[in-house]
Structures are given as C-alpha cells and as structure tokens.
Design a protein around this motif. Structure first.
Motif, PDB file in Angstrom:
ATOM      1  N   SER A 310       0.831  -1.210   0.000  1.00 34.15           N
ATOM      2  CA  SER A 310       0.000   0.000   0.000  1.00 34.15           C
ATOM      3  C   SER A 310       0.862   1.254   0.000  1.00 34.15           C
ATOM      4  CB  SER A 310      -0.935   0.004   1.211  1.00 34.15           C
ATOM      5  OG  SER A 310      -1.818  -1.091   1.165  1.00 34.15           O
ATOM      6  N   ILE A 313       2.382   1.791  -3.496  1.00 34.85           N
ATOM      7  CA  ILE A 313       1.402   2.334  -4.440  1.00 34.85           C
ATOM      8  C   ILE A 313       1.182   3.819  -4.170  1.00 34.85           C
ATOM      9  CG2 ILE A 313      -1.032   2.245  -5.106  1.00 34.85           C
ATOM     10  CD1 ILE A 313      -0.921  -0.766  -4.692  1.00 34.85           C
ATOM     11  N   THR A 317       1.847   6.937  -6.794  1.00 34.98           N
ATOM     12  CA  THR A 317       0.813   7.892  -7.208  1.00 34.98           C
ATOM     13  C   THR A 317       1.186   9.317  -6.799  1.00 34.98           C
ATOM     14  OG1 THR A 317      -0.422   7.360  -5.184  1.00 34.98           O
ATOM     15  CG2 THR A 317      -1.042   6.192  -7.188  1.00 34.98           C
ATOM     16  N   ARG A 329      -3.000   5.653 -12.203  1.00 40.27           N
ATOM     17  CA  ARG A 329      -3.428   4.396 -11.599  1.00 40.27           C
ATOM     18  C   ARG A 329      -2.233   3.454 -11.496  1.00 40.27           C
ATOM     19  NH1 ARG A 329      -8.435   1.787 -14.463  1.00 40.27           N
ATOM     20  NH2 ARG A 329      -8.011   0.322 -12.738  1.00 40.27           N
ATOM     21  N   GLU A 331      -1.247  -0.356  -9.943  1.00 39.16           N
ATOM     22  CA  GLU A 331      -1.734  -1.606  -9.365  1.00 39.16           C
ATOM     23  C   GLU A 331      -0.563  -2.541  -9.100  1.00 39.16           C
ATOM     24  OE1 GLU A 331      -5.553  -3.347 -10.851  1.00 39.16           O
ATOM     25  OE2 GLU A 331      -5.191  -1.959 -12.509  1.00 39.16           O
ATOM     26  N   VAL A 333       0.086  -6.146  -9.081  1.00 44.52           N
ATOM     27  CA  VAL A 333      -0.524  -7.399  -9.525  1.00 44.52           C
ATOM     28  C   VAL A 333       0.347  -8.555  -9.050  1.00 44.52           C
ATOM     29  CG1 VAL A 333      -1.302  -8.744 -11.500  1.00 44.52           C
ATOM     30  CG2 VAL A 333      -1.506  -6.235 -11.525  1.00 44.52           C
ATOM     31  N   GLN A 348       2.092  -2.129 -12.109  1.00 44.42           N
ATOM     32  CA  GLN A 348       1.610  -1.659 -13.408  1.00 44.42           C
ATOM     33  C   GLN A 348       1.081  -0.239 -13.277  1.00 44.42           C
ATOM     34  OE1 GLN A 348      -1.239  -4.558 -14.729  1.00 44.42           O
ATOM     35  NE2 GLN A 348       0.268  -6.218 -14.836  1.00 44.42           N
TER      36      GLN A 348
END
Length: 766
Positions: A310, A313, A317, A329, A331, A333, A348
């Motif tokens: 988290s 990410i 961002t 965005r 992600e 994966v 990604q």
C-alpha cells in the motif's frame, strides 16, 4: 334522469374508497367542468399545499379517475388521516382531517444517552417537533430508540410511548425508558489460528472481556462497528506477516438467555506464509524507472507485507502527481507460486493524462478570509497539478493554527479531461479570547487577569494581544501586534510594548521589585518555503527597587538594555497545533548593542516528531543556550536562562534549577535561584489520543522523560549534574487556550532541589 344525476353528485367519495370507486360504477360521476374548488377541515396546513397537489384546476374537466388520483396525492403528503371529496352543482369540496402535530418530545428514565442525541436519531425517522404524527411513526420511533440501546449492548431496554393530546390538534410525546443492564462480553474466541497464540490475536482487539478501565473505555460492550474494526485489525496483522490467503470465515455473536452475557467467536483460515520473490515495473514511467524503484518499499526475500504494498502504491501515485498526473493508476498485480510459497509483484502504472488545476475552492472558513488561506498556497490556479506543492500548501495552512482540521480534495472538471478543481475544507477553531476575572496557578498563585488575545483579527490572519496580569510574582501590561503579511512577499512585522514588574518564584515574603519597560519591533523574512529569518531591535529600561530577600546577584543590574535580535526558524511539522510528523528548528541570537550592558545570548531548539502509526507519535525536544558578557562585562543576570517546571524539566519547581545567589542581608545563608548563562534541556514524549476523545485530535495524553540543567557563565555543561524525571500528562487545545497537566517523578535529583510533582500550565507544547 337529470334528478338522478344531481343525486349521484351529492354522494361522498372517501379516501379508503379509491379502489372501491372503480369497483362500484353505480357511484360513478359523469365528467363535468369544475366551476369552483373548496377545501374544508384545514387547521395548520396551508390551502396552497392542497391545491398544489390536486391534478386539476378550476375550468378543467373532472372525472372519477382524477378524483382517485387527487385522493392518492393528498394522502401521499402524509399530512392527513382522512380525505373525502364531495361534488355539488359542479363544485368540488375537498374535506380533510389533519394528522396531529407533534408539540413536544420528552424522555424519562434516560441515563445512557444525551437527550439531544436521541432527538437527532428520532428526527432521522421523521419524528420531531412541528411534524405530523401518527401511530406508525410512534412505532418507528420506539424501534429506533431500542436500536440505539442495542448498539450500546443494552438488550433488555424497554420503551413505552405516551401520547397526550393538547389544543389545536397537537400532541405531546413522552418516551419512558427502562434501560436495564448492559450485556457485557464474557468471552472472545479465535478459532483456526496456528501461527500465533490466541492471546496475541485477542490483544489486537479494542473489544475485550473487561479490565480496570472498562468503566470508562466501555471496551467490554459489544458494538458491531467496533467488532468490524477489530476484524480489520486481525486481517491486517496476518497480511503484514506474509499470510496472503488469510480470510475470516465467519463471526458468531451469542447472547445468554438473561441477555447479560455475550460471547464472540471468530473462525479464521490462516493459509500459507508467502515470501516476495521479485518486484518489477510495468507500464509507462516516462524514463524515470530508477526514480520509481527508489520508492519501492516491498522487500524481496522477506515475508509479504500488505502495508508495504500500500505504501509503495501511494509513493508511486504521489510521485506521478508531483509532475501533473493527478489520476495515475498504479496496481500491484501478484503472481502466486503456491508450490514454493512465493509471490512476485508487477507494479503496473497507467499515468492517464496530465492535468491543470482550474480552480481552488475554500469551504468552512466562516470567519477567516479566503485571502488568508490562499496566500499560503504554493499550488496555483491554471498551473500543472503538483502533489508536492499541494501537500506543502496544506501543511502551511494547518501551521497557521486557526483550524482544527485542514483537508484538500481533488475533483475532475465535468466536460474536461485535463482539468481538476481543488477543494480546501477547514474547520475553524476559536482564535480569540476575552477574559476578565481571577486566576490561579502554581507559579503565580492568585492573580487578577484581563486580556484580549486574538490570533485571527477579523479573519485577516493578524495577531493582537493585550494582557493585564496582577499576580503575586508577575505583574504585567503587554500590547503586541503581528502582521504576518506586512509585505506581499510574506515579510511579517511585530510590534511589542510592555510594562512588567516581577519577583522570582521562590522569593517568599520578599518585597523588592524588578520593573521593566520596553518597546520592540521585529521583522520575519521568508527565505524559503520553510525557512524564516527574523531581525529585530528593542529598548528596555530596568529598575530594581531593593527590599527583603533581594539576591545579591541582582545588585547593579538595573539600567538601559538595547538588544538586537537575529533569528532563524525552519518549520517542517505537519501541524502547529498537534504535530505528528516533521521537524522544527529555531535559532536565536540576542546582542546587547547599546545601553549599559554588552552581551551575547544564543539559543537553539530542535523538535522532531516521529509517527509510529496513525494514533501514536514519538516527540523529541532539545534546547541549548549560552550567554557571554562582552567588553569585559559579565553576562547580565536578568538575561539568564531558567529551568525547571513545565516547558523544561518537569517535576522540579518552576525556575529553580541552576545557580543560586545569596540574599542581601541574610544571616542564615539563605539562597534563591537566579538561573544561569548556559542551558541544556532534553525531552522525549510518547503521545497518544485520549480514550473517548472521539474526533478531537487536540486532546491527548503523553508519557515523558525529561533531563536538563542550568549552568553559570564560567561553568561547563556537566552531564553528571543533569536532573531528570519521568511521568505522564494530558494536553488539550481547549476553548480557553492550550492546557497541559503533568505528573512527574524526579529520577535524578540533588540536595537542595525543590520538587513539585504535579504541575499545570496554559501555554507551550513542551
């Protein structure tokens, strides 16, 4: 035939007969043109409300279908118990019976809830003063009250409603409540755990089976919202330790037949523990792959950690946002290899489009002018979206100290794919204080106080203070004004004028006084976004009126002082009121450039806030000071540093650390504290929200360790002479100002030290 027609028109059409009308054609009315419409039976409802609901007007053709629709529409208003229609000579008469209106709502037997909170909950189901009333509404109100009590684990609560009709078709409602006993959690079980002990998992929960503080925390009361939060804590615990397939299979809550004991059973499946084997980047990174890789917090070779994923990410961002990609965005994966219990991640990225900030909107500032907030913004309208500048802007607005909450939301502009609006939402706090009366503190004893202190005068951001204080030890009149934007570039200007008389705190029975009259001006120049340099000059006249218990060191210290100051501040904290992260540094130089004293006084303060999580913070404070007399003169005693008490080393009496001076004329060897030319203070605090404080983030408790001492001009800082203490306390930004209470136990003390374990103060953070 004509007589039969007129006879049929005189029949009454009732609300309940709307369906019967269709089934009884003998009552049917032949369509006719309306000459007039009258309404009968109204007491409180406006006639216009009825006319607006009718599906026809005077001059329209009336029919049975329209009559049925009219009855349904009027009943749909919820204002009437009965509606009838009568037709007489092409005139339609609407006869209504209004529902009673609620005149008053009262409660008896309520102890668990604040009555205003119950009134608010009843308002949500449609029951409130001035609204129409019927039996169905009373039933819903009873069920809502019971639901509120069930949420507090009070399952035996009974509610009886008493309806008392009064004049003008109104009713009074009384809800008589028999609260009964609280159903307490008797047992919490976690079933299916293998990797961790059940006791370890139960310690993650806010809910428990009771303890010595349960009377206050109510942690042994079952609440679904609390259980959901505990389940999320349990899930996070496993996901942060590699258990990628962890799941909660079911949760059973059982209550005993007497509704006084509850048990909670949580069934879980742990799954296998997975280790991260690889992290790779996929997508569009604009050639900045190395920069993005440095932001990856997922550790290869270590157990899978959902929190690290988290944070990675969010880092990505935020970095995309720093160069305009507000809607990027990212992600993570996973590719899971269950044969080896390994997982690899592909990060990604889809940056989408680069956007501009079209407009910055401000909400919640009922008193503060928009300009005061906008001038702190470093993200400008009609420029590229920059998450770093937005974050800096939020911190600058928060550091103003005018708001308890500051948040910034991003909203796409409808019809545009490259523009966003920013909405700044603030919650203002009282920034003015008017007090006339008496006060009591441990340091100043009984005093008469009159002060006007406004940090945000008329919403301009300016500061004005007028203080009058008449205490046993410190009497003062101070007028101070600050304009934080004296120039458009953000140069601040402060004027001070003061008249003070004081005695040292530990001079008991002394009748000498030190009178100080002074004027000063100071300018603050912002050199960077976080660095401000201050320049100032002032003039003081000090007079010492000799009397009992005058310290010998004060002799000859009166005269004229002309201090010039140069200071620097770097503030990187996230908030001025309740900082949780960041650093603040302050350095100040005071030079006696004229008058009767030549001296130099240097001081440095360093604060660091380290967030342990969203709730807990570690805070460190260091203060250093040194003074030196110039031109062969000693350092002025009246410019000495002082230590001890709140803001220094807690547990020791205010201002009593450091060198002491003999008292003039004393034959008993009496001495009093006078401070010193060198200072060292170290503080460490563990800060947590106060239980039950809810959304008030300014109410917190803290545990602390303090150390420090004051030394003379010719003394070196001797660490073996440090005093130290440990303790706990409470701080609160209250409506009357910042309050701070502390209980300290001196760990290291020496003969002659004055101890004061409980202390309180309205003022500073440390």
């Amino acid at each position: 035939m004509k007589k039969l027609k007129n006879c049929v028109r005189g029949l009454t059409l009732t609300a309940i007969a709307s369906s019967v009308l269709a089934a009884l054609p003998a009552w049917a009315v032949e369509p006719f043109m309306l000459k007039d419409i009258r309404v009968e039976g109204l007491q409180r409802v406006e006639p216009g409300t009825v006319f607006a609901s009718l599906p026809f007007r005077i001059g329209d053709t009336y029919s049975d279908d329209k009559g049925t629709a009219a009855i349904r529409a009027l009943f749909g208003l919820g204002l009437f118990n009965d509606v009838r229609l009568q037709v007489n000579d092409d005139v339609l008469v609407v006869i209504v019976e209004e529902r009673p209106t609620v005149a008053d709502v009262s409660f008896s037997g309520v102890r668990e809830f604040d009555k205003d909170a119950l009134l608010a909950s009843l308002r949500d189901v449609g029951l409130a003063e001035g609204r129409p009333f019927d039996k169905a509404l009373a039933d819903r109100a009873e069920q809502e009250l019971k639901r509120q009590y069930i949420n507090r684990s009070m399952y035996t609560t009974q509610v009886v409603t008493t309806v008392t009709p009064i004049d003008r078709n109104r009713v009074n409602l009384n809800f008589s409540v028999s609260e009964g006993d609280v159903a307490k959690i008797h047992e919490i079980r976690v079933v299916g755990n293998k990797a961790f002990a059940e006791s370890t998992l139960r310690n993650l929960f806010d809910l428990d089976t009771g303890g010595w503080l349960s009377w206050y925390t109510k942690s042994d009361r079952y609440e679904r919202s609390k259980l959901n939060a505990d389940l999320e804590s349990l899930r996070s615990y496993y996901l942060q330790r590699g258990y990628l397939d962890f799941k909660i299979d079911s949760t059973q809550v059982a209550i005993s037949p007497d509704k006084e004991k509850m048990s909670v059973t949580i069934n879980i499946t742990e799954g296998e523990r997975f280790v991260v084997s690889e992290v790779k980047l996929e997508g569009q990174y604009f050639g900045k792959e190395e920069d993005f890789k440095s932001l990856v917090e997922i550790e290869v070779g270590q157990a899978y950690n959902a929190e690290e994923v988290s944070r990675t990410i969010k880092n990505f961002t935020d970095f995309f946002g720093s160069f305009g990609y507000a809607f990027a965005r990212v992600e993570a994966v996973p590719t899971i290899d269950r044969a080896t219990n390994q997982v690899s991640f592909s990060l990604q990225a889809q940056p989408a489009r680069r956007v501009y900030v079209r407009r910055i909107n401000i909400e919640g500032n009922n008193r503060t002018r928009d300009e005061v907030i906008r001038r702190e913004f470093r993200q400008l309208e009609s420029s590229w979206y920059d998450s770093d500048r937005i974050r800096l802007s939020r911190d600058r607005v928060d550091r103003l100290g005018f708001f308890t909450e500051v948040s910034i939301g991003t909203e796409p502009v409808p019809g545009s794919n490259d523009q966003v609006d920013l909405t700044v939402t603030v919650v203002e706090r009282p920034t003015g204080n008017l007090a006339i009366g008496a006060g009591y503190s441990q340091a100043d004893k009984l005093s008469l106080i009159a002060n006007i202190n406004v940090e945000n005068v008329f919403g301009t951001g300016n500061y004005v203070a007028l203080d009058l204080n008449t205490s046993d030890y410190s009497r003062q009149f101070v007028l101070s004004t600050t304009d934080p934007y004296f120039t458009k570039d953000g140069v601040s200007r402060t004027f001070d004028a003061y008249y003070k008389t004081q005695q040292p705190y530990d001079a008991q029975g002394g009748d000498y006084t030190i009178t100080t009259k002074g004027l000063g001006v100071k300018f603050g120049v912002p050199f960077t976004e976080r660095d401000t340099v201050y320049f100032g000059i002032g003039g003081e006249k000090v007079e010492i009126e000799e009397g009992n218990e005058l310290p010998e060191a004060y002799l000859g210290q009166d005269g004229t002082y002309i201090p010039a100051t140069v200071g620097w501040t770097r503030d990187e904290r996230d908030s001025a009121l309740v900082p949780t992260t960041g650093r603040m540094q302050r350095f100040n130089t005071e030079l006696g450039i004229g008058g009767d004293r030549r001296y130099a006084k240097l001081s440095y303060q360093f604060q660091q806030y380290i967030p342990l999580n969203k709730q807990y913070t570690l805070a460190f404070n260091t203060e250093l000071g040194a003074g030196k007399g110039l031109g062969g003169d000693p350092f002025p005693v009246l410019r000495n540093f002082t230590g001890g008490g709140l803001g220094s080393v807690r547990g020791f009496d205010q201002g009593t650390l450091g060198p002491k001076s003999a008292v003039v004329g004393s034959t008993t060897g009496e001495t009093v504290s006078i401070g010193g030319a060198r200072k060292l203070v170290l503080n460490a605090e563990f800060i947590a929200p106060f239980p039950g404080a809810g959304n008030d983030r300014t109410l917190r408790w803290f545990g602390f360790v303090d150390a420090g001492n004051i030394y003379g001009e010719d003394e070196s800082i001797d660490m073996s002479q440090l005093r130290s203490s440990v303790g706990f306390g409470i701080s609160w930004i209250s409506p009357i100002g910042p309050l701070r209470f502390a209980y300290a136990h001196p760990v290291r003390k020496f003969d002659g030290d004055k101890i004061q374990k409980f202390q309180f103060q309205i003022g500073t953070s440390f």
